[in-house]
Motif scaffolding. Structure first.
Motif, PDB file in Angstrom:
ATOM      1  N   GLU A   1       2.675  17.129  -2.458  1.00 57.51           N
ATOM      2  CA  GLU A   1       3.936  17.523  -3.352  1.00 57.51           C
ATOM      3  C   GLU A   1       4.300  16.233  -4.186  1.00 57.51           C
ATOM      4  O   GLU A   1       5.204  16.546  -5.081  1.00 57.51           O
ATOM      5  CB  GLU A   1       5.053  17.643  -2.083  1.00 57.51           C
ATOM      6  CG  GLU A   1       4.743  18.796  -1.093  1.00 57.51           C
ATOM      7  CD  GLU A   1       3.692  18.389  -0.079  1.00 57.51           C
ATOM      8  OE1 GLU A   1       3.714  19.342   0.862  1.00 57.51           O
ATOM      9  OE2 GLU A   1       3.241  16.953   0.069  1.00 57.51           O
ATOM     10  N   GLY A   2       3.459  15.315  -4.331  1.00 54.66           N
ATOM     11  CA  GLY A   2       3.770  14.316  -5.384  1.00 54.66           C
ATOM     12  C   GLY A   2       4.691  13.142  -4.873  1.00 54.66           C
ATOM     13  O   GLY A   2       5.100  12.319  -5.564  1.00 54.66           O
ATOM     14  N   LEU A   3       5.066  13.266  -3.488  1.00 54.94           N
ATOM     15  CA  LEU A   3       5.928  12.116  -2.760  1.00 54.94           C
ATOM     16  C   LEU A   3       5.376  10.861  -2.704  1.00 54.94           C
ATOM     17  O   LEU A   3       3.932  10.765  -2.368  1.00 54.94           O
ATOM     18  CB  LEU A   3       6.613  12.796  -1.473  1.00 54.94           C
ATOM     19  CG  LEU A   3       7.139  11.657  -0.692  1.00 54.94           C
ATOM     20  CD1 LEU A   3       8.585  11.296  -1.420  1.00 54.94           C
ATOM     21  CD2 LEU A   3       7.549  12.340   0.708  1.00 54.94           C
ATOM     22  N   GLU A   4       5.468   9.815  -3.275  1.00 56.74           N
ATOM     23  CA  GLU A   4       5.164   8.468  -3.169  1.00 56.74           C
ATOM     24  C   GLU A   4       5.946   7.652  -2.236  1.00 56.74           C
ATOM     25  O   GLU A   4       6.988   7.170  -2.412  1.00 56.74           O
ATOM     26  CB  GLU A   4       4.902   7.727  -4.516  1.00 56.74           C
ATOM     27  CG  GLU A   4       3.878   8.438  -5.399  1.00 56.74           C
ATOM     28  CD  GLU A   4       3.792   7.747  -6.744  1.00 56.74           C
ATOM     29  OE1 GLU A   4       4.394   6.883  -6.705  1.00 56.74           O
ATOM     30  OE2 GLU A   4       3.228   8.186  -7.526  1.00 56.74           O
ATOM     31  N   VAL A   5       5.383   6.843  -0.950  1.00 56.04           N
ATOM     32  CA  VAL A   5       5.915   6.062  -0.039  1.00 56.04           C
ATOM     33  C   VAL A   5       5.097   5.080   0.340  1.00 56.04           C
ATOM     34  O   VAL A   5       3.808   5.131   0.521  1.00 56.04           O
ATOM     35  CB  VAL A   5       6.316   6.939   1.268  1.00 56.04           C
ATOM     36  CG1 VAL A   5       7.602   8.091   0.840  1.00 56.04           C
ATOM     37  CG2 VAL A   5       5.264   7.917   1.815  1.00 56.04           C
ATOM     38  N   PRO A   6       5.714   3.959   1.043  1.00 60.83           N
ATOM     39  CA  PRO A   6       4.571   2.927   1.619  1.00 60.83           C
ATOM     40  C   PRO A   6       4.030   3.321   2.890  1.00 60.83           C
ATOM     41  O   PRO A   6       4.591   4.247   3.431  1.00 60.83           O
ATOM     42  CB  PRO A   6       5.720   1.877   1.702  1.00 60.83           C
ATOM     43  CG  PRO A   6       6.820   2.285   1.037  1.00 60.83           C
ATOM     44  CD  PRO A   6       7.038   3.605   0.762  1.00 60.83           C
ATOM     45  N   VAL A   7       2.696   3.061   2.877  1.00 60.39           N
ATOM     46  CA  VAL A   7       1.818   3.217   4.327  1.00 60.39           C
ATOM     47  C   VAL A   7       3.054   3.066   5.262  1.00 60.39           C
ATOM     48  O   VAL A   7       2.769   3.822   6.378  1.00 60.39           O
ATOM     49  CB  VAL A   7       0.668   2.636   4.273  1.00 60.39           C
ATOM     50  CG1 VAL A   7      -0.157   2.975   5.495  1.00 60.39           C
ATOM     51  CG2 VAL A   7      -0.215   3.311   3.100  1.00 60.39           C
ATOM     52  N   GLU A   8       3.588   1.877   5.466  1.00 58.31           N
ATOM     53  CA  GLU A   8       4.326   1.672   6.520  1.00 58.31           C
ATOM     54  C   GLU A   8       5.263   2.809   7.023  1.00 58.31           C
ATOM     55  O   GLU A   8       5.889   2.776   8.160  1.00 58.31           O
ATOM     56  CB  GLU A   8       4.857   0.176   6.545  1.00 58.31           C
ATOM     57  CG  GLU A   8       3.912  -0.899   6.790  1.00 58.31           C
ATOM     58  CD  GLU A   8       3.004  -1.022   5.707  1.00 58.31           C
ATOM     59  OE1 GLU A   8       1.927  -1.682   6.109  1.00 58.31           O
ATOM     60  OE2 GLU A   8       3.277  -0.616   4.364  1.00 58.31           O
ATOM     61  N   TYR A   9       5.839   3.764   6.128  1.00 62.68           N
ATOM     62  CA  TYR A   9       6.644   4.763   6.541  1.00 62.68           C
ATOM     63  C   TYR A   9       5.893   6.036   7.193  1.00 62.68           C
ATOM     64  O   TYR A   9       6.525   6.659   7.720  1.00 62.68           O
ATOM     65  CB  TYR A   9       7.183   5.341   5.370  1.00 62.68           C
ATOM     66  CG  TYR A   9       8.233   4.543   4.548  1.00 62.68           C
ATOM     67  CD1 TYR A   9       8.491   3.138   4.685  1.00 62.68           C
ATOM     68  CD2 TYR A   9       9.078   5.084   3.628  1.00 62.68           C
ATOM     69  CE1 TYR A   9       9.309   2.532   4.007  1.00 62.68           C
ATOM     70  CE2 TYR A   9      10.105   4.485   2.942  1.00 62.68           C
ATOM     71  CZ  TYR A   9      10.170   3.083   3.063  1.00 62.68           C
ATOM     72  OH  TYR A   9      10.952   2.453   2.357  1.00 62.68           O
TER      73      TYR A   9
ATOM     74  N   ARG B   1       0.928  -1.169  -0.089  1.00 63.70           N
ATOM     75  CA  ARG B   1       0.049   0.033   0.005  1.00 63.70           C
ATOM     76  C   ARG B   1       0.701   1.421  -0.046  1.00 63.70           C
ATOM     77  O   ARG B   1       1.964   1.258   0.845  1.00 63.70           O
ATOM     78  CB  ARG B   1      -0.902  -0.075   1.136  1.00 63.70           C
ATOM     79  CG  ARG B   1      -1.822  -1.201   1.139  1.00 63.70           C
ATOM     80  CD  ARG B   1      -2.976  -1.060   2.361  1.00 63.70           C
ATOM     81  NE  ARG B   1      -2.016  -0.771   3.558  1.00 63.70           N
ATOM     82  CZ  ARG B   1      -2.543  -0.488   4.917  1.00 63.70           C
ATOM     83  NH1 ARG B   1      -3.718   0.176   4.808  1.00 63.70           N
ATOM     84  NH2 ARG B   1      -1.565  -0.431   5.864  1.00 63.70           N
ATOM     85  N   TYR B   2       0.510   2.465  -0.827  1.00 55.52           N
ATOM     86  CA  TYR B   2       1.494   3.531  -0.795  1.00 55.52           C
ATOM     87  C   TYR B   2       0.419   4.730  -0.853  1.00 55.52           C
ATOM     88  O   TYR B   2      -0.859   4.616  -0.895  1.00 55.52           O
ATOM     89  CB  TYR B   2       2.062   3.629  -2.369  1.00 55.52           C
ATOM     90  CG  TYR B   2       3.398   2.869  -2.224  1.00 55.52           C
ATOM     91  CD1 TYR B   2       4.456   3.535  -2.823  1.00 55.52           C
ATOM     92  CD2 TYR B   2       3.323   1.570  -2.363  1.00 55.52           C
ATOM     93  CE1 TYR B   2       5.455   2.963  -2.591  1.00 55.52           C
ATOM     94  CE2 TYR B   2       4.615   0.868  -2.575  1.00 55.52           C
ATOM     95  CZ  TYR B   2       5.767   1.500  -2.865  1.00 55.52           C
ATOM     96  OH  TYR B   2       7.059   0.785  -2.961  1.00 55.52           O
ATOM     97  N   ILE B   3       1.014   5.899  -0.419  1.00 53.18           N
ATOM     98  CA  ILE B   3       0.402   7.000  -0.422  1.00 53.18           C
ATOM     99  C   ILE B   3       1.166   8.152  -1.242  1.00 53.18           C
ATOM    100  O   ILE B   3       2.377   7.873  -1.287  1.00 53.18           O
ATOM    101  CB  ILE B   3       0.130   7.699   0.888  1.00 53.18           C
ATOM    102  CG1 ILE B   3       1.121   7.836   1.683  1.00 53.18           C
ATOM    103  CG2 ILE B   3      -0.697   6.651   1.785  1.00 53.18           C
ATOM    104  CD1 ILE B   3       1.813   9.326   1.696  1.00 53.18           C
ATOM    105  N   GLN B   4       0.429   8.850  -1.861  1.00 52.60           N
ATOM    106  CA  GLN B   4       0.912  10.015  -2.523  1.00 52.60           C
ATOM    107  C   GLN B   4       0.519  11.605  -1.724  1.00 52.60           C
ATOM    108  O   GLN B   4      -0.551  11.885  -1.391  1.00 52.60           O
ATOM    109  CB  GLN B   4       0.458  10.231  -4.220  1.00 52.60           C
ATOM    110  CG  GLN B   4       1.367  11.290  -4.925  1.00 52.60           C
ATOM    111  CD  GLN B   4       0.569  11.119  -6.121  1.00 52.60           C
ATOM    112  OE1 GLN B   4      -0.323  11.761  -6.579  1.00 52.60           O
ATOM    113  NE2 GLN B   4       1.552  10.841  -7.109  1.00 52.60           N
ATOM    114  N   THR B   5       1.546  12.119  -1.440  1.00 54.69           N
ATOM    115  CA  THR B   5       1.333  13.364  -0.991  1.00 54.69           C
ATOM    116  C   THR B   5       1.079  14.607  -1.915  1.00 54.69           C
ATOM    117  O   THR B   5       0.990  14.331  -3.146  1.00 54.69           O
ATOM    118  CB  THR B   5       2.454  13.947   0.092  1.00 54.69           C
ATOM    119  OG1 THR B   5       3.697  14.372  -0.995  1.00 54.69           O
ATOM    120  CG2 THR B   5       2.912  12.833   0.596  1.00 54.69           C
TER     121      THR B   5
END
Length: 214
Positions: free
Chosen positions: A189-197, A183-187
């Protein structure tokens, strides 16, 4: 190959793994004690907190930090030899965090942390954030906090200290999606990181005047 032979081979392999881990555990205990002694002899004697060290337990924590950081550095250096892609690094990190976090029905917790600096346009230095840590669900428009450090180190940090301040930044979620089985989120600002971060979802911001604002 007969089934009983497969089972026997599996037992032998698991036995070797158990032996290796037990050996590492004994080595870790030895070096933890060594680090404690070095701190005591070389550093702790000149620390202002030495008089109440048995209350703060800072020596024990510092030895744990040093040993854990060294272990993670060794693992990272070995993984570098595999020439992993950025996506593979993210997948390994995410799956590690998934396994370390408690079962889903137990992992969500509420906590309050203090901001070390302004986080425009969301909050100001000195404000307190009411967070839901390790959230089960993250949705679009949620305000979240993420660390300004390696997520593995941050996971260790927030699970082994009682400090009220953590170096992080506030973001707003613009998209939630799946990638590489994670699972990922995008902020915004366009930053894409895994939800676990994510350290947590911001539920309330408590300002210096003690008023709540979203």
């Amino acid at each position: 190959m007969p089934q009983y032979i497969k089972i026997k081979i599996s037992v032998i392999i698991m036995g070797e793994l158990s032996d290796a881990l037990n050996e590492f555990q004994e080595t870790s205990k030895k070096y933890y004690k060594t680090i404690m002694n070095i701190l005591e002899e070389k550093y702790c004697w000149k620390c202002p907190m030495r008089t109440n060290r048995k209350v703060t337990l800072c020596q024990e924590v510092e030895a744990w930090i040093r040993l854990t950081e060294t272990l993670e550095t060794g693992v990272r250096e070995e993984l570098v030899e595999y020439n992993l892609s950025q996506e593979q690094w993210e997948a390994i990190t995410t799956k590690f965090l998934e396994k370390q976090i408690s079962p889903p029905n137990q992992r969500e917790k509420n906590t309050i942390v203090k901001l070390e600096e302004d986080q425009p346009p969301f909050a100001r230095s000195g404000d307190f954030l009411q967070l839901k840590t390790h959230p089960l669900r993250v949705k679009k428009d949620n305000m979240i906090v993420m660390p300004r450090a390696c997520p593995l180190a941050t996971f260790w940090y927030i699970n082994t200290t009682n400090k009220s301040t953590i170096p992080f930044k506030i973001f707003k979620v613009s998209k939630v999606f799946q990638k590489n089985g994670c699972r990922y989120i995008q902020t915004q600002e366009g930053l894409e990181v895994p939800v676990e971060y994510i350290l947590g979802i911001v539920e309330n911001i408590i300002g210096k005047n003690l008023s709540l604002r979203n």
